[in-house]
Design a protein around this motif. Structure first.
Motif, PDB file in Angstrom:
ATOM      1  N   PHE A  69       0.769  -1.091  -0.011  1.00  0.00           N
ATOM      2  CA  PHE A  69      -0.016   0.086  -0.079  1.00  0.00           C
ATOM      3  C   PHE A  69       0.834   1.318  -0.007  1.00  0.00           C
ATOM      4  O   PHE A  69       1.707   1.276   0.495  1.00  0.00           O
ATOM      5  CB  PHE A  69      -0.914   0.091   1.307  1.00  0.00           C
ATOM      6  N   VAL A  70       0.346   2.324  -0.764  1.00  0.00           N
ATOM      7  CA  VAL A  70       1.179   3.652  -0.449  1.00  0.00           C
ATOM      8  C   VAL A  70       1.001   4.077   1.052  1.00  0.00           C
ATOM      9  O   VAL A  70      -0.056   4.256   1.611  1.00  0.00           O
ATOM     10  CB  VAL A  70       0.566   4.723  -1.553  1.00  0.00           C
ATOM     11  N   ASN A  71       2.142   4.531   1.441  1.00  0.00           N
ATOM     12  CA  ASN A  71       2.071   5.045   2.863  1.00  0.00           C
ATOM     13  C   ASN A  71       1.483   6.200   2.851  1.00  0.00           C
ATOM     14  O   ASN A  71       1.181   7.380   2.104  1.00  0.00           O
ATOM     15  CB  ASN A  71       3.430   4.952   3.380  1.00  0.00           C
ATOM     16  N   GLU A  72       0.819   6.421   4.187  1.00  0.00           N
ATOM     17  CA  GLU A  72       0.476   7.761   4.414  1.00  0.00           C
ATOM     18  C   GLU A  72       1.211   8.303   5.387  1.00  0.00           C
ATOM     19  O   GLU A  72       1.425   7.874   6.440  1.00  0.00           O
ATOM     20  CB  GLU A  72      -1.302   7.304   5.396  1.00  0.00           C
ATOM     21  N   VAL A  73       1.423   9.629   5.380  1.00  0.00           N
ATOM     22  CA  VAL A  73       2.343  10.557   6.373  1.00  0.00           C
ATOM     23  C   VAL A  73       1.175  11.215   7.394  1.00  0.00           C
ATOM     24  O   VAL A  73       0.374  11.890   7.064  1.00  0.00           O
ATOM     25  CB  VAL A  73       2.838  11.631   5.619  1.00  0.00           C
ATOM     26  N   THR A  74       1.718  10.819   8.563  1.00  0.00           N
ATOM     27  CA  THR A  74       0.792  11.466   9.771  1.00  0.00           C
ATOM     28  C   THR A  74       1.439  12.910  10.424  1.00  0.00           C
ATOM     29  O   THR A  74       2.463  13.303  10.169  1.00  0.00           O
ATOM     30  CB  THR A  74       0.501  10.327  10.845  1.00  0.00           C
ATOM     31  N   GLU A  75       0.670  13.342  10.989  1.00  0.00           N
ATOM     32  CA  GLU A  75       1.060  14.621  11.730  1.00  0.00           C
ATOM     33  C   GLU A  75       2.256  14.270  12.586  1.00  0.00           C
ATOM     34  O   GLU A  75       3.134  14.965  12.614  1.00  0.00           O
ATOM     35  CB  GLU A  75       0.048  15.193  12.511  1.00  0.00           C
ATOM     36  N   LEU A 154      14.418  12.150   2.947  1.00  0.00           N
ATOM     37  CA  LEU A 154      13.649  12.664   3.723  1.00  0.00           C
ATOM     38  C   LEU A 154      12.268  13.451   2.720  1.00  0.00           C
ATOM     39  O   LEU A 154      11.273  13.471   3.293  1.00  0.00           O
ATOM     40  CB  LEU A 154      14.134  13.527   4.646  1.00  0.00           C
ATOM     41  N   ARG A 155      13.023  14.049   1.821  1.00  0.00           N
ATOM     42  CA  ARG A 155      12.121  14.790   1.031  1.00  0.00           C
ATOM     43  C   ARG A 155      10.925  14.067   0.120  1.00  0.00           C
ATOM     44  O   ARG A 155      10.030  14.592  -0.068  1.00  0.00           O
ATOM     45  CB  ARG A 155      12.962  15.838  -0.140  1.00  0.00           C
ATOM     46  N   LYS A 156      11.415  12.714  -0.148  1.00  0.00           N
ATOM     47  CA  LYS A 156      10.414  11.880  -0.753  1.00  0.00           C
ATOM     48  C   LYS A 156       9.201  11.651   0.336  1.00  0.00           C
ATOM     49  O   LYS A 156       8.298  11.717  -0.270  1.00  0.00           O
ATOM     50  CB  LYS A 156      11.098  10.592  -1.208  1.00  0.00           C
ATOM     51  N   ILE A 157       9.597  11.480   1.466  1.00  0.00           N
ATOM     52  CA  ILE A 157       8.336  11.402   2.446  1.00  0.00           C
ATOM     53  C   ILE A 157       7.550  12.486   2.450  1.00  0.00           C
ATOM     54  O   ILE A 157       6.332  12.437   2.375  1.00  0.00           O
ATOM     55  CB  ILE A 157       8.926  10.937   3.958  1.00  0.00           C
ATOM     56  N   LEU A 158       8.118  13.618   2.432  1.00  0.00           N
ATOM     57  CA  LEU A 158       7.287  14.816   2.732  1.00  0.00           C
ATOM     58  C   LEU A 158       6.595  15.145   1.378  1.00  0.00           C
ATOM     59  O   LEU A 158       5.577  15.869   1.376  1.00  0.00           O
ATOM     60  CB  LEU A 158       8.371  16.332   2.736  1.00  0.00           C
ATOM     61  N   LYS A 159       7.359  15.071   0.186  1.00  0.00           N
ATOM     62  CA  LYS A 159       6.515  14.988  -1.108  1.00  0.00           C
ATOM     63  C   LYS A 159       5.364  14.151  -1.013  1.00  0.00           C
ATOM     64  O   LYS A 159       4.289  14.373  -1.643  1.00  0.00           O
ATOM     65  CB  LYS A 159       7.315  14.548  -2.073  1.00  0.00           C
ATOM     66  N   LEU A 160       5.376  12.757  -0.391  1.00  0.00           N
ATOM     67  CA  LEU A 160       4.268  11.847  -0.320  1.00  0.00           C
ATOM     68  C   LEU A 160       3.074  12.654   0.212  1.00  0.00           C
ATOM     69  O   LEU A 160       1.973  12.236   0.081  1.00  0.00           O
ATOM     70  CB  LEU A 160       4.613  10.799   0.440  1.00  0.00           C
TER      71      LEU A 160
END
Length: 222
Positions: A69-75, A154-160
């Motif tokens: 699954f595509v990850n979801e970035v939480t607060e 880290l930018r990849k995660i933030l871009k997500l």
């Protein structure tokens, strides 16, 4: 439909990454391996290798007996990531200040003039592009491949997370002010000042996102 350059798993990883960043595969969505293999005319092997790469990057999660699954970035993820990337980019600003030549400073001067023009005109998309170019230039000037790689990851995660912090009220003007503070320190040869200004810039991005999230919740509960 995009054409897959080759069957190598790194090319498949690039294609899959683009699908995620473009929103064709949204956070939380199931990654249908059969459909993608048919779409790209590839076998399961390179796709599964690509999924391992994206899992290591934090863009994808694997659930036993269910698939990927595509990850979801939480607060909480954002709270954890921003202080780290602030430290890393702050260090880049420190090193860049020590290494910058007059020609480097002049090139950054041009980019900051563009940044100012975009901010004054309210051109957010153009501002984002100039902002990215400035951050990249400072990272390159720092000349530390490990810092650069970690920041890129880290930018990849933030871009997500598909962040839009410049849409927060007053953020565009404030972001410009922060960028100019970093550049002023760099131009003056104040490495510690550039470090502190860059860290503040990244942390203020997080605060702007927090304000946007609060405003969104307020609207939904009103």
């Amino acid at each position: 439909m995009r054409t897959l350059p080759s069957s190598l798993h790194d090319d498949v990883a690039l294609q899959l990454r683009n699908y995620i960043f473009d929103g064709q595969l949204r956070p939380g969505s199931f990654i249908d391996e059969v459909t993608l293999c048919e779409l790209w005319s590839i076998s399961r092997t390179p796709l599964r290798e690509a999924l391992k790469v994206l899992t290591a990057e934090g863009l994808v999660r694997h659930e036993p007996r269910r698939g990927c699954f595509v990850n979801e970035v939480t607060e909480q993820d954002l709270d954890d990531i921003f202080p780290v990337i602030a430290l890393l980019e702050g260090r880049c600003a420190f090193d860049a200040t020590q290494r910058a030549t007059p020609a480097d400073v002049q090139a950054l001067e041009v980019w900051h003039q563009r940044l100012k023009q975009h901010a004054e005109a309210g051109r957010i998309n153009d501002y984002y592009e100039a902002n990215f170019a400035i951050h990249e230039a400072i990272i390159q000037l720092a000349n530390n491949k490990w810092l650069a790689q970690t920041i890129a990851d880290l930018r990849k995660i933030l871009k997500l997370a598909r962040l839009q912090q410049l849409h927060a009220p007053g953020r565009l003007k404030q972001s410009l002010k922060e960028h100019l503070a970093v550049f002023a320190a760099l131009k003056a040869g104040d490495a510690a000042g550039a470090d502190a200004a860059m860290r503040n810039h990244l942390l203020q991005q997080r605060e702007a996102l927090r304000e946007l999230a609060f405003a969104k919740r307020s609207v939904l509960t009103a």
